[in-house]
Write a protein that holds these residues in place. Structure first.
Motif, PDB file in Angstrom:
ATOM      1  N   ARG A 219       3.103  -4.584  10.974  1.00 39.23           N
ATOM      2  CA  ARG A 219       3.244  -5.739  10.080  1.00 39.23           C
ATOM      3  C   ARG A 219       2.694  -5.421   8.690  1.00 39.23           C
ATOM      4  O   ARG A 219       3.248  -5.826   7.671  1.00 39.23           O
ATOM      5  N   GLU A 220       1.590  -4.691   8.655  1.00 41.97           N
ATOM      6  CA  GLU A 220       0.991  -4.338   7.358  1.00 41.97           C
ATOM      7  C   GLU A 220       1.901  -3.396   6.574  1.00 41.97           C
ATOM      8  O   GLU A 220       2.023  -3.519   5.351  1.00 41.97           O
ATOM      9  N   ILE A 221       2.552  -2.482   7.261  1.00 40.72           N
ATOM     10  CA  ILE A 221       3.471  -1.555   6.594  1.00 40.72           C
ATOM     11  C   ILE A 221       4.637  -2.306   5.979  1.00 40.72           C
ATOM     12  O   ILE A 221       5.098  -1.998   4.876  1.00 40.72           O
ATOM     13  N   GLY A 222       5.128  -3.312   6.662  1.00 43.01           N
ATOM     14  CA  GLY A 222       6.264  -4.083   6.155  1.00 43.01           C
ATOM     15  C   GLY A 222       5.920  -4.990   4.992  1.00 43.01           C
ATOM     16  O   GLY A 222       6.813  -5.582   4.377  1.00 43.01           O
ATOM     17  N   GLY A 223       4.646  -5.088   4.637  1.00 45.03           N
ATOM     18  CA  GLY A 223       4.233  -5.968   3.553  1.00 45.03           C
ATOM     19  C   GLY A 223       3.800  -5.206   2.314  1.00 45.03           C
ATOM     20  O   GLY A 223       4.516  -4.359   1.782  1.00 45.03           O
TER      21      GLY A 223
END
Length: 470
Positions: free
Chosen positions: A454-458
């Motif tokens: 999720r952090e990578i996608g943000g």
């Protein structure tokens, strides 16, 4: 007896009457002289009209100007005289033929008229009148005398302008274009007060020509003949990730086949959302280098536009010169070069570990590929990775963070290294202590991986892509 007879003869009625009448006349005469002195001249109330003269009359109250009424009256009278001198723009003059609208013409006339009072000469003080309350001053100026003075001034100005014209023409032929431009403009500026008139001039060869038009034509030719080109006639500027999305363009300026140094240039290009503007000056060999950088992530196309910058020429002009609109209008053909930003090609490889043991699924690597693709990156996999492809190497692992109340904590740390085609490090980013909490250790590790995805996608991938374009 003798005395009485003498007095009787002296004090005869006729003599007494004569003395009385003289006394009355003297008193009346004194009173009459005083009235004459206080009486205002006709010109203070009724302005004289003489078609052969400019007239300037002004009156000043001593109450308003108790200390310098005379000086103020003289100054106002000269201003009044100056206002009668009107500047007319000849319909066939250089200034008239340059008009886009009436504003420049009216501005020119106003500018010339505003300097008339400062440069007045040949006027005469006709009369002054002063009483206890007021001061009046009356000036006049012969129109024929003033015309003679103006013509002498004009011929002197045209003589200086002609000197600049000869110098500019010589520099033009020698290929010293930047100097020729300055000389042509100096000549025009020196005679700028007469651009609303016809300006024939007899040159050294005895031929009569329009000096102002010759200066303007020379100036315009110098600017229009400037050719801007890129070295090797570059048709497109290609900027790649391998060079950090930075590029440069070497350009040259020539005129009639000769390099031209000292030419100021403006350039602009679009980084994506923000336009970039700058200026440069050609060196002695007529060349200049323009650097490009800071493109917004995802930008694929732009255009570099280069043109001659005439703004520095304004510093040559006198502060009140009417030539500023002319300088703004001088143009040359701009150079336009398309810019292509190559989409980055990246192959994503690496290992994902769970407490030191390799995982069967590469969840983090898959998420990175998807996020990079959404940002315009071309993803290359497996055997397709070639010499023009960058490598994003990923290493991730979890470690136990602790146990309490039946819950386990796991932390994920990941390192992402972007390597160029020579396997040299370009960028390194880290994910640190991404926390997962579950009822057992493995689930806590899986939870940490899910949070990392999720952090990578943000914001993480946005910062990573932005770093590519720095």
């Amino acid at each position: 007896m003798i005395t009485n007879r003498f007095l009787n003869s002296v004090l005869s009625p006729t003599l007494i009457l004569y003395v009385i009448s003289c006394g009355l006349f003297g008193l009346g005469g004194c009173s009459g002289l005083k009235n004459v002195a206080d009486e205002k001249p006709v010109w203070t109330m009724e302005r004289p009209i003489n078609p052969n003269y400019y007239i300037g009359i002004a009156g000043v109250s001593k109450i308003e100007y108790p200390y310098n009424a005379n000086e103020v009256a003289r100054e106002n009278a000269l201003n009044s005289l100056a206002r009668e001198i009107r500047v007319q723009v000849n319909s066939t003059s250089l200034l008239s033929t340059l008009q886009v609208n009436k504003w420049v013409e009216e501005s020119f006339a106003s500018s010339i008229e505003s300097t008339v009072a400062e440069n007045l000469e040949g006027f005469n003080l006709i009369d002054e009148f002063e009483n206890k309350d007021e001061v009046f001053v009356y000036y006049s100026l012969s129109k024929s005398e003033y015309a003679r003075i103006l013509e002498n001034r004009k011929q002197a100005a045209l003589g200086v302008a002609y000197g600049h014209y000869l110098d500019a023409s010589r520099k033009h032929l020698e290929g010293a274009i930047s100097v020729a431009i300055e000389r042509y403009l100096l000549g025009l500026d020196h005679m700028s007060g007469y651009l609303g008139e016809l300006n024939p001039y007899t040159g050294e060869d005895g031929l009569v020509f329009d000096l102002d038009r010759a200066l303007l034509n020379g100036l315009s030719d110098c600017i229009s003949q400037l050719e801007i080109s890129s070295n090797n006639d570059l048709e497109e500027i290609k900027i790649s990730l391998e060079k950090g999305y930075k590029g440069e363009c070497k350009i040259k300026v020539i005129s009639n086949g000769k390099a031209v140094g000292g030419i100021s240039l403006n350039y602009n290009y679009n980084r994506g959302s923000i336009p970039v503007r700058g200026s440069t000056v050609t060196s002695g060999n007529g060349e200049a280098i323009i650097s490009m950088n800071g493109f917004d992530p995802g930008t694929t196309r732009s255009e570099l536009i280069i043109e001659v910058n005439t703004a520095p020429l304004r510093s040559i002009l006198s502060p009140t010169s009417p030539l500023v609109p002319l300088v703004k209008g001088l143009k040359s053909t701009p150079l336009r070069i398309p810019i292509t930003l190559e989409s980055p090609k990246i192959g994503v490889i690496g290992e994902e570990m769970m407490f030191g043991i390799k995982r069967e699924k590469n969840e983090l690597i898959s998420a990175l590929r998807a996020a990079l693709s959404e940002q315009g990156v071309e993803i290359v996999e497996g055997s397709d990775i070639g010499s023009d492809v960058l490598t994003l190497r990923v290493y991730a692992d979890t470690k136990v963070g602790g146990e309490g109340s039946g819950f386990y904590t796991a932390y994920l740390n990941a390192t992402l290294e972007l390597l160029d085609t020579d396997n040299e490090l370009v960028i390194q980013k880290n994910l640190e202590r991404v926390k997962g909490v579950q009822l057992d250790k493995d689930r806590a590790g899986e939870e940490a991986y899910r949070k990392a995805v999720r952090e990578i996608g943000g914001r993480f991938i946005e910062a990573f892509i932005k770093a590519l374009y720095q």
